[in-house]
Every structure is written in C-alpha cells, then in structure tokens.
Write a protein that holds these residues in place. Structure first.
Motif, PDB file in Angstrom:
ATOM      1  N   ASN A   1      -0.240  -6.563  -1.586  1.00 24.42           N
ATOM      2  CA  ASN A   1      -0.673  -6.326  -0.207  1.00 24.42           C
ATOM      3  C   ASN A   1      -0.714  -4.823   0.029  1.00 24.42           C
ATOM      4  N   LEU A   2      -1.893  -4.313   0.397  1.00 30.72           N
ATOM      5  CA  LEU A   2      -2.078  -2.885   0.646  1.00 30.72           C
ATOM      6  C   LEU A   2      -2.322  -2.638   2.120  1.00 30.72           C
ATOM      7  N   SER A   3      -1.700  -1.591   2.652  1.00 28.21           N
ATOM      8  CA  SER A   3      -1.966  -1.195   4.034  1.00 28.21           C
ATOM      9  C   SER A   3      -3.339  -0.533   4.105  1.00 28.21           C
ATOM     10  N   PRO A   4      -3.932  -0.430   5.297  1.00 25.26           N
ATOM     11  CA  PRO A   4      -5.286   0.122   5.416  1.00 25.26           C
ATOM     12  C   PRO A   4      -5.430   1.480   4.735  1.00 25.26           C
ATOM     13  N   GLY A   5      -6.444   1.608   3.898  1.00 31.41           N
ATOM     14  CA  GLY A   5      -6.762   2.869   3.252  1.00 31.41           C
ATOM     15  C   GLY A   5      -5.975   3.177   1.993  1.00 31.41           C
ATOM     16  N   SER A   6      -4.909   2.461   1.717  1.00 30.25           N
ATOM     17  CA  SER A   6      -4.081   2.782   0.553  1.00 30.25           C
ATOM     18  C   SER A   6      -4.685   2.206  -0.726  1.00 30.25           C
ATOM     19  N   MET A   7      -4.129   2.583  -1.865  1.00 33.57           N
ATOM     20  CA  MET A   7      -4.663   2.133  -3.145  1.00 33.57           C
ATOM     21  C   MET A   7      -3.550   1.892  -4.153  1.00 33.57           C
ATOM     22  N   VAL A   8      -3.830   0.973  -5.084  1.00 32.59           N
ATOM     23  CA  VAL A   8      -2.994   0.869  -6.278  1.00 32.59           C
ATOM     24  C   VAL A   8      -3.450   1.983  -7.205  1.00 32.59           C
TER      25      VAL A   8
ATOM     26  N   VAL B   1       2.776   4.210  -7.829  1.00 34.67           N
ATOM     27  CA  VAL B   1       2.291   2.826  -7.849  1.00 34.67           C
ATOM     28  C   VAL B   1       1.279   2.553  -6.732  1.00 34.67           C
ATOM     29  N   ILE B   2       1.709   2.600  -5.481  1.00 31.01           N
ATOM     30  CA  ILE B   2       0.805   2.419  -4.344  1.00 31.01           C
ATOM     31  C   ILE B   2       0.737   3.739  -3.587  1.00 31.01           C
ATOM     32  N   LEU B   3      -0.471   4.274  -3.477  1.00 36.42           N
ATOM     33  CA  LEU B   3      -0.662   5.630  -2.953  1.00 36.42           C
ATOM     34  C   LEU B   3      -1.289   5.597  -1.569  1.00 36.42           C
ATOM     35  N   PRO B   4      -1.001   6.611  -0.755  1.00 36.96           N
ATOM     36  CA  PRO B   4      -1.564   6.644   0.604  1.00 36.96           C
ATOM     37  C   PRO B   4      -3.043   6.982   0.599  1.00 36.96           C
ATOM     38  N   SER B   5      -3.673   6.757   1.732  1.00 40.06           N
ATOM     39  CA  SER B   5      -5.083   7.106   1.881  1.00 40.06           C
ATOM     40  C   SER B   5      -5.234   8.618   1.909  1.00 40.06           C
ATOM     41  N   SER B   6      -6.467   9.093   1.771  1.00 37.85           N
ATOM     42  CA  SER B   6      -6.724  10.536   1.738  1.00 37.85           C
ATOM     43  C   SER B   6      -6.319  11.214   3.036  1.00 37.85           C
ATOM     44  N   SER B   7      -6.403  10.483   4.160  1.00 36.91           N
ATOM     45  CA  SER B   7      -6.046  11.062   5.454  1.00 36.91           C
ATOM     46  C   SER B   7      -4.539  11.261   5.582  1.00 36.91           C
ATOM     47  N   ALA B   8      -3.759  10.530   4.737  1.00 36.81           N
ATOM     48  CA  ALA B   8      -2.306  10.631   4.822  1.00 36.81           C
ATOM     49  C   ALA B   8      -1.734  11.616   3.824  1.00 36.81           C
ATOM     50  N   THR B   9      -2.598  12.210   2.972  1.00 33.65           N
ATOM     51  CA  THR B   9      -2.135  13.143   1.958  1.00 33.65           C
ATOM     52  C   THR B   9      -2.318  14.570   2.444  1.00 33.65           C
ATOM     53  N   PRO B  10      -1.665  15.560   1.782  1.00 34.30           N
ATOM     54  CA  PRO B  10      -1.822  16.960   2.173  1.00 34.30           C
ATOM     55  C   PRO B  10      -3.274  17.404   2.061  1.00 34.30           C
ATOM     56  N   GLY B  11      -3.575  18.545   2.612  1.00 32.17           N
ATOM     57  CA  GLY B  11      -4.936  19.073   2.596  1.00 32.17           C
ATOM     58  C   GLY B  11      -5.407  19.400   1.201  1.00 32.17           C
TER      59      GLY B  11
ATOM     60  N   LEU C   1       6.045 -17.728  -4.057  1.00 34.96           N
ATOM     61  CA  LEU C   1       5.752 -16.310  -4.254  1.00 34.96           C
ATOM     62  C   LEU C   1       5.983 -15.493  -2.984  1.00 34.96           C
ATOM     63  N   TYR C   2       5.744 -16.107  -1.830  1.00 38.78           N
ATOM     64  CA  TYR C   2       5.930 -15.365  -0.583  1.00 38.78           C
ATOM     65  C   TYR C   2       7.411 -15.154  -0.264  1.00 38.78           C
ATOM     66  N   ASN C   3       8.266 -16.050  -0.753  1.00 39.82           N
ATOM     67  CA  ASN C   3       9.705 -15.885  -0.523  1.00 39.82           C
ATOM     68  C   ASN C   3      10.344 -14.874  -1.469  1.00 39.82           C
ATOM     69  N   ARG C   4       9.635 -14.479  -2.485  1.00 40.89           N
ATOM     70  CA  ARG C   4      10.154 -13.511  -3.456  1.00 40.89           C
ATOM     71  C   ARG C   4      10.160 -12.107  -2.859  1.00 40.89           C
ATOM     72  N   LYS C   5      11.216 -11.363  -3.112  1.00 40.85           N
ATOM     73  CA  LYS C   5      11.270  -9.971  -2.671  1.00 40.85           C
ATOM     74  C   LYS C   5      10.275  -9.149  -3.490  1.00 40.85           C
ATOM     75  N   PRO C   6       9.657  -8.148  -2.882  1.00 38.79           N
ATOM     76  CA  PRO C   6       8.698  -7.329  -3.629  1.00 38.79           C
ATOM     77  C   PRO C   6       9.353  -6.639  -4.825  1.00 38.79           C
ATOM     78  N   ASP C   7       8.634  -6.602  -5.927  1.00 45.10           N
ATOM     79  CA  ASP C   7       9.104  -5.836  -7.084  1.00 45.10           C
ATOM     80  C   ASP C   7       8.921  -4.345  -6.850  1.00 45.10           C
ATOM     81  N   PHE C   8       7.938  -4.011  -6.020  1.00 44.94           N
ATOM     82  CA  PHE C   8       7.750  -2.614  -5.600  1.00 44.94           C
ATOM     83  C   PHE C   8       7.301  -2.611  -4.148  1.00 44.94           C
ATOM     84  N   LYS C   9       7.827  -1.664  -3.389  1.00 44.75           N
ATOM     85  CA  LYS C   9       7.459  -1.557  -1.979  1.00 44.75           C
ATOM     86  C   LYS C   9       7.629  -0.123  -1.507  1.00 44.75           C
ATOM     87  N   ASN C  10       6.660   0.376  -0.762  1.00 48.03           N
ATOM     88  CA  ASN C  10       6.800   1.649  -0.059  1.00 48.03           C
ATOM     89  C   ASN C  10       6.051   1.558   1.264  1.00 48.03           C
ATOM     90  N   ASP C  11       5.814   2.679   1.907  1.00 48.69           N
ATOM     91  CA  ASP C  11       5.169   2.669   3.229  1.00 48.69           C
ATOM     92  C   ASP C  11       3.705   2.250   3.175  1.00 48.69           C
TER      93      ASP C  11
END
Length: 456
Positions: free
Chosen positions: A316-323, A437-447, A280-290
C-alpha cells in the motif's frame, strides 16, 4: 595569389560545413533510430508485461472464473510460468467438486467463502474471509461455496503451470461431480463396470450421470438440477466424505485387467494435513514508513506455501510515493491492482525503459526475474496492489536506490570509477536519499540540490 588563398579558404569552410552537416544528419538519424527503437520496446513491453486480456474459463448464471495468461513470446527468453485466475461467485452458489493438475493459492479479495477438500482420506472444511490466503495442492479434490446472502465472493488465485501440470500454458480441471455439463470424469468409464463398482443398476447410474446440466458453478437452490448439490452441502462432514468416497473408490472393486486402464482417484485425492487460512490484512507490515507499507508471506510464515512454491505479498503506497527501483534475484513477480492508480516502470538489461504504463484497479502485470522495476502511486490517492512470486523462500530484493540500496553497499573507488566521478561526488549522490524501500514523492523531497553538486 591572394585570390587563390581566399578561394581555397572558402572551399575549406564549405567542406567543413558540409562534413558537419552530414555528421549532424547522421547523429540525428542515429538518435531518431534510437528513439524509434525505444518506443518500439516500450510498446512491446506493454504487450508483454501488462496483461489486460481475460479469458473465460467458466461462465454460468452463478457467475464465472476468468483467467489471465502469463506473458510469453515464442523464441524469446521471456516467458511466465504462472496464470492468475479470478473466481466470482453469486450468493448461495457452489463451485462443484473437482481437482486440478496445478497447485492453487487462493486470496479472498471480497466476501466470505467456505472451502472443502480431501486431506489424508478426510474431508476438511475451512471458512475464509476477506484477506485470507489458502492453498490447495495439485490433485486434491475441493469445492468452494458462497453461503453469504446478498454478497458476491471474489477470489484471486495463482495457477502454477510448470511443475505438475500436464502441459505448458494451460491447466486442466477434472470434475468429480457433473453430468451433461460439465461431464464428470466418471462418465468416461464403461457403464457396466461403473454400475458394478458403485453397486447400482445401470438405469440408476444413467440418471445419476445426466441430472446436472447447470455448469461447474451452480446455484444451491431454485432448480431441480441443483438439488443434489444443495443436499450435498447441507450434509455433515462424514456424510460428505462418504459421498465423495462412493464416487471415487470404485477402482478397488475392478478386475485386475480393468485396473491397468483405470486411475486410482483415491490416491490422487490424498494430500497433506489440512492447513488453516492465513489472513494477510491481519499481518503486521514487514516494512512501514510515512509513505506506505508492505507485507510478504513465504513458507517460513505460512508453511503450506512450500507445497505450491509460491510467495504472496501486499503493498500500500500513499499518494505520490514509490517502491524504490529494485530487482528480484530469485523470483518472477506478479501483481494485480486492488485500489487506486499508479505507474509501473520496467527496465531492460541494456538500460532502456521497456515499459512505463499507468495502471488502474483490476490491471495485472508481471516482472521477469532480474529485471529492474518500480511501482509509483498517483498523487490523487493511495495505491494498493497484491500479488504472487514464484518462490516460497525469502525473496531478498535488491534495491538499487535508497538508504539500504546497492549504491550504499558498493560505494567506493571502483564504483565511483564506473560512473566516471570521484568518491566524494558518489557519496553525495548515495547519501542524498534518506529513506529506504518506499520513497516519498518528488514534492516531499529536498530541492534540486543535484545541480550544485561537485562530482570530482
């Protein structure tokens, strides 16, 4: 006359105040009841969907197998058709030959393993490493080895308890090898019949069936009880196969009357052609963003999953992000936290939040089919979780929020009317989120532009 009018006016004011007070008290009471009901639902939700109670299935000096049972409530439509097992094995140990009444999907979380099982009357062995997925069909005899020095083996596995198992909410191991602990299934047969079938003396048979007493998972050296298994794993493939055949093939030599009461283990041990493992780790992501990535494995990617009917995923989610909040329309989902901390939110059909719980490494959760939910990473580090689904087919998740969401697909006069706003207002809402799909944290979104929006 004026005094009467003043008195009447005062009485009306007092009556209005009293009605308002009673009404306010009733509103406050209803609000309190609603809050208590929602609080009770969240408590129940945590009990149902967050599963932290591990049960020991096997525990020996060579480590253990533990089981977390799927959520179930008697009289409720909420029930789980799957258990999750955690197998932990010390270096130079063996999970002795057995078969189960349930399909297994193995995921190597840590370490390396060697698995052997019978396929079309042949013994197939596969080496598994970190990240590998492998399937073992119900009724197929298998064994697991950890041959690596100074490294513990950890495997997470799904255990299907509906389609092939003998009973609900359980699974059954049938140990081919064994002795006094665990007992081999061979010990149940009459010793005269069995010694005749194996073509050995009853004294030899008695010794053969009583030497093992170290449990289902044994060390491969250091005890006379494990000599037989140390020799077994050191043999070549054709000799291992012959050993297993000698044990399970005695039915063919039994009398016609005995055949009515005996079970053809050889037929049970036959399965489909042995597959290769899928990493599974060798598989390319089916979805990926920042903000993270996700991988899904179904029967179209890995055909052995068709046998078990289960899918596999890794997120795998980066800090603060969400599915993004979403729904699984075709499958129940199970997850175990591999790394970091985060939150799991699950919503009831009536639109109330049934669970909002912080989870950490080792926690296990499940989400019923159709229930909206999302996973949110803590801000102090990445959040990684692995899991199974109850469908090996493509699980087309329905995202409720985001660029590719149902809000985008349904937007129009009817959808706007459902919210009681104009189409322009709905368009502003649906277009405010540019990610999917994977959304940024509130601090990374517009006001907070929403407060300036015109919903007409």
């Amino acid at each position: 006359m004026g005094n009467k009018r003043t008195l009447l006016l005062l009485l009306l004011i007092l009556f209005s105040a009293l009605v308002a007070s009673v009404s306010g008290y009733e509103d406050e009471g209803r609000m309190r009841e609603r809050e208590e009901e929602e609080s009770e639902q969240k408590t129940q939700g945590e009990k149902w969907f967050l599963l932290r109670q591990l049960h020991d299935v096997v525990k020996t000096d060579a480590v253990s197998m533990r089981l977390v049972k799927g959520g179930y409530r008697r009289g409720s439509f909420l029930h789980s058709p799957m258990h999750i097992g955690f197998i932990s094995m010390e270096p130079n140990s063996l999970f002795i030959p057995q078969y189960l009444d349930s399909d297994l999907v193995l995921f190597v979380h840590h370490g390396e393993a060697r698995v052997g099982h019978i396929n079309k009357d042949e013994l197939a062995e596969r080496s598994l490493k970190h990240g590998d997925v492998y399937t073992i069909p119900a009724g197929s005899a298998f064994y697991l080895e950890n041959r690596v020095e100074n490294q513990r083996l950890r495997i997470i596995c799904s255990i299907d308890i509906t389609s092939k198992s003998m009973g609900w909410h359980a699974f059954q191991s049938f140990f081919i090898g064994g002795g006094t602990y665990p007992a081999s299934i061979l010990t149940g047969f009459d010793h005269t019949t069995l010694s005749t079938a194996l073509n050995v003396s009853t004294s030899e048979l008695s010794t053969f069936l009583t030497r093992q007493s170290s449990g289902p998972i044994v060390h491969l050296s250091g005890s006379h009880h494990t000599d037989i298994w140390t020799k077994f794993v050191a043999q070549e493939l054709h000799k291992k196969l012959a050993h297993l055949k000698r044990i399970v093939n005695f039915k063919e030599e039994a009398s016609p009357k005995e055949e009515e009461y005996t079970w053809s283990l050889r037929n049970i041990l036959v399965s489909h052609k042995a597959p290769s493992a899928y990493n599974l780790y060798n598989r390319k992501p089916d979805f990926k963003n920042d903000y993270g990535w996700s991988k899904k494995l179904d029967e179209f990617d890995y055909s052995p999953l068709q046998q078990s009917g289960n899918g596999v995923y890794l997120v795998n989610l980066s800090p603060g992000s969400m599915v993004a909040p979403h729904v699984n329309p075709t499958a129940i989902e199970y997850g175990v936290v591999l790394k970091g901390t985060g939150k799991i939110q699950i919503v009831y059909p009536n639109g109330t939040l049934v669970m909002n719980v912080r989870v950490r490494e080792g926690d296990f959760f499940w989400v019923p089919r159709y229930f909206p939910f999302c996973q949110i990473a803590s801000t102090n580090g990445p959040f990684e979780f692995f899991g199974f689904t109850t469908s090996a087919r493509r699980n087309h998740q329905q995202f409720l929020v985001g660029k590719n969401s149902l809000m985008q697909s349904l937007r129009g006069t009817e959808f706007a009317a459902a919210f009681g706003i104009g189409e322009k207002g709905l368009k502003r809402i649906t277009n405010a989120q540019h990610e999917q799909v994977i959304l940024p944290s509130s601090s990374a979104t517009p006001g907070d532009n929403a407060q300036f929006m015109n919903f007409d």
